[in-house]
Design an enzyme around this catalytic site. Structure first.
Site, short mmCIF file in Angstrom:
data_model
loop_
_atom_site.label_atom_id
_atom_site.label_comp_id
_atom_site.label_asym_id
_atom_site.label_seq_id
_atom_site.Cartn_x
_atom_site.Cartn_y
_atom_site.Cartn_z
N PHE A 140 0.86 -1.18 0.00
CA PHE A 140 0.00 0.00 0.00
C PHE A 140 0.89 1.23 0.00
O PHE A 140 1.65 1.45 0.94
CB PHE A 140 -0.95 0.07 1.20
N ASP A 225 9.22 2.86 2.16
CA ASP A 225 8.05 3.67 2.46
C ASP A 225 7.77 3.50 3.95
O ASP A 225 7.20 2.49 4.39
CB ASP A 225 6.85 3.21 1.61
N LYS A 254 2.23 11.10 7.28
CA LYS A 254 1.42 10.81 8.47
C LYS A 254 1.93 11.53 9.73
O LYS A 254 1.75 12.73 9.84
CB LYS A 254 1.28 9.30 8.63
C1 PLP Z 1 -1.01 6.06 4.27
C2 PLP Z 1 0.09 5.53 3.45
C3 PLP Z 1 0.42 6.11 2.20
C4 PLP Z 1 -0.39 7.20 1.57
O1 PLP Z 1 -0.44 8.37 2.32
P1 PLP Z 1 -1.60 9.44 2.02
O2 PLP Z 1 -1.26 10.59 2.93
O3 PLP Z 1 -2.90 8.78 2.38
O4 PLP Z 1 -1.52 9.78 0.59
C5 PLP Z 1 1.51 5.60 1.53
N1 PLP Z 1 2.24 4.59 2.03
C6 PLP Z 1 1.95 4.01 3.21
C7 PLP Z 1 2.81 2.91 3.72
C8 PLP Z 1 0.86 4.44 3.96
O5 PLP Z 1 0.55 3.85 5.11
#
Ligand code: PLP
Length: 402
Positions: A140, A225, A254
């Site tokens: 994700f 990520d 985040k």
């Molecule tokens: C939440 C998330 C994203 C996307 O972030 P947004 O601010 O919702 O665009 C990308 N990678 C990971 C691992 C995430 O948990």
């Protein structure tokens, strides 16, 4: 207005791209949120780890309001007195030479993809438009068109094509699968060091180290990520720290702003981020002084309140306590830090609804998994409350749940 009135507004005027629990939150403080009827809940999701510092942290709130009364947005056409300090502090915290600020997580992922491709052509010498990035099944990384191009979740892609080429997905946690996918056009391997949306999936011990070695051998960039796994959630600064691994690029978002304001960033060394030239990339709001001031304070709170250490010790406690629950519904418990996946033998939604009734907010992920990720400011007594409520719900008879 009551809960149902607000729900009708959402459903009547909003696109139905989410399926939230029926709770309408009006305010939050630390680990607690309050609904419009005055009922109090313990938040076990932390907005997908964006509020690691707790809801409405007073120090971050102060930074926000002070900056908001000075200047909020300059655009990158001009400079501001917050962005440079933010980038310096972020580089010092992460141990990288450069940072590129963006707003949402998905934008930072896009930025990392662009940087990796540019590096692939300009430094590695990959033939024009041939660069490939290897990703993992179950990944994700956000919801933009390019990012969903390499999702392996059918629903995330359904009717959103045509997709961006140049991505190859392989089994998560398998070094052999990565090796088989590498070719001379491979620019990068992009992974979540722990898959959050996938259900708090932790790869086999040593995997990240082996990915690092593989990337070194084949002159490939390792992009982590850490949008959800980073900034303390897994009981370390970054989930990659558990294996002492330093990726070439780290993607953050985040909790970088403690949930106040969307702030994301890519950090890397000069050899990668130094390739961007004026005009190559940008965003109107990226690097704005309001976001920068908020993120600076959010990073300070994380360190000064020792939230990473708290996540490590309290997370180990919570996991051990959850493992003690004797319930026929629980398959097993996995997790690192205050980031736990409770894997059930059946769909988790009705248990999340029963927990909500009892004042605990959790959201299921991947049907059978309940992710438990409270703000890192949580106290042990509050963890005990979580455990006792889970125990009540997961050992209750069917009648109680319906
Ligand atoms: C939440 C998330 C994203 C996307 O972030 P947004 O601010 O919702 O665009 C990308 N990678 C990971 C691992 C995430 O948990």
């Amino acid at each position: 207005m009551k809960t149902q009135d607000f729900i009708l507004l959402d459903e009547g005027y909003g696109a139905h791209n989410y399926h939230p629990l029926d709770v309408v939150i009006e305010r939050g403080e630390g680990v607690w949120v309050h609904d419009v009827e005055g009922k109090k809940y313990l938040d076990c999701l932390s907005a997908y780890s964006a509020v690691n510092q707790g809801h409405c942290h007073p120090r971050i709130l102060k930074a926000l309001t002070e900056q908001a009364s000075k200047v909020t947005l300059t655009s990158r056409a001009f400079r501001n007195d917050q962005m440079g300090l933010f980038l310096k502090e972020l580089c010092e915290f992460t141990g990288y030479e450069m940072a590129l600020p963006m707003n949402t997580g998905a934008e930072a992922v896009e930025t990392a993809i662009k940087a990796a491709r540019k590096w692939g052509y300009q430094v590695k010498g990959i033939a024009s438009d041939q660069a490939q990035i290897i990703v993992a099944n179950g990944n994700f990384h956000g919801r933009t068109t390019t990012v969903v191009s390499f999702s392996t979740e059918a629903q995330y892609k359904q009717d959103f094509g045509p997709f961006t080429p140049g991505f190859v997905a392989v089994e998560y946690g398998s070094i052999e699968a990565l090796k088989a996918a590498i070719n001379p056009s491979t620019a990068a391997i992009l992974l979540e060091p722990i898959q959050g949306e996938g259900g708090v999936i932790i790869p086999p011990e040593g995997y990240l180290k082996e990915v690092r070695e593989l990337c070194d051998q084949h002159n490939i960039l390792f992009i982590a990520d850490e949008i959800q796994s980073g900034l303390g959630r897994s009981g370390a600064r970054f989930a990659c720290d558990h294996e002492g691994v330093r990726p070439d690029m780290v993607i953050l978002g985040k909790a970088l702003s403690g949930g106040f304001y969307p702030v994301s960033a890519v950090v890397a060394d000069q050899k990668v981020l130094g390739l961007f030239k004026p005009g190559d990339h940008g965003s109107t709001f990226a690097g704005n002084p309001l976001g920068a001031a908020v993120a600076r304070e959010a990073l300070k709170v994380l360190q000064e309140e020792k939230l990473i250490e708290r996540s490590r010790t309290l997370g180990a406690y919570l996991k051990a306590e959850l493992e003690k629950i004797d319930s026929p519904i629980i398959d097993f418990v996995r997790g690192k830090g205050l980031w736990i996946g409770l894997v059930l033998k059946e769909p988790a939604r009705k248990y999340c609804e029963a927990l909500r009734e009892r004042g605990i907010l959790c959201k299921e992920t991947h049907v059978n998994v309940i992710r438990i990720a409270p703000p890192l400011v949580i106290e042990q007594a509050e963890l005990d409350l979580i455990v006792s409520e889970f125990k009540a719900v997961l050992t209750a008879s069917e009648k109680v749940l319906v």
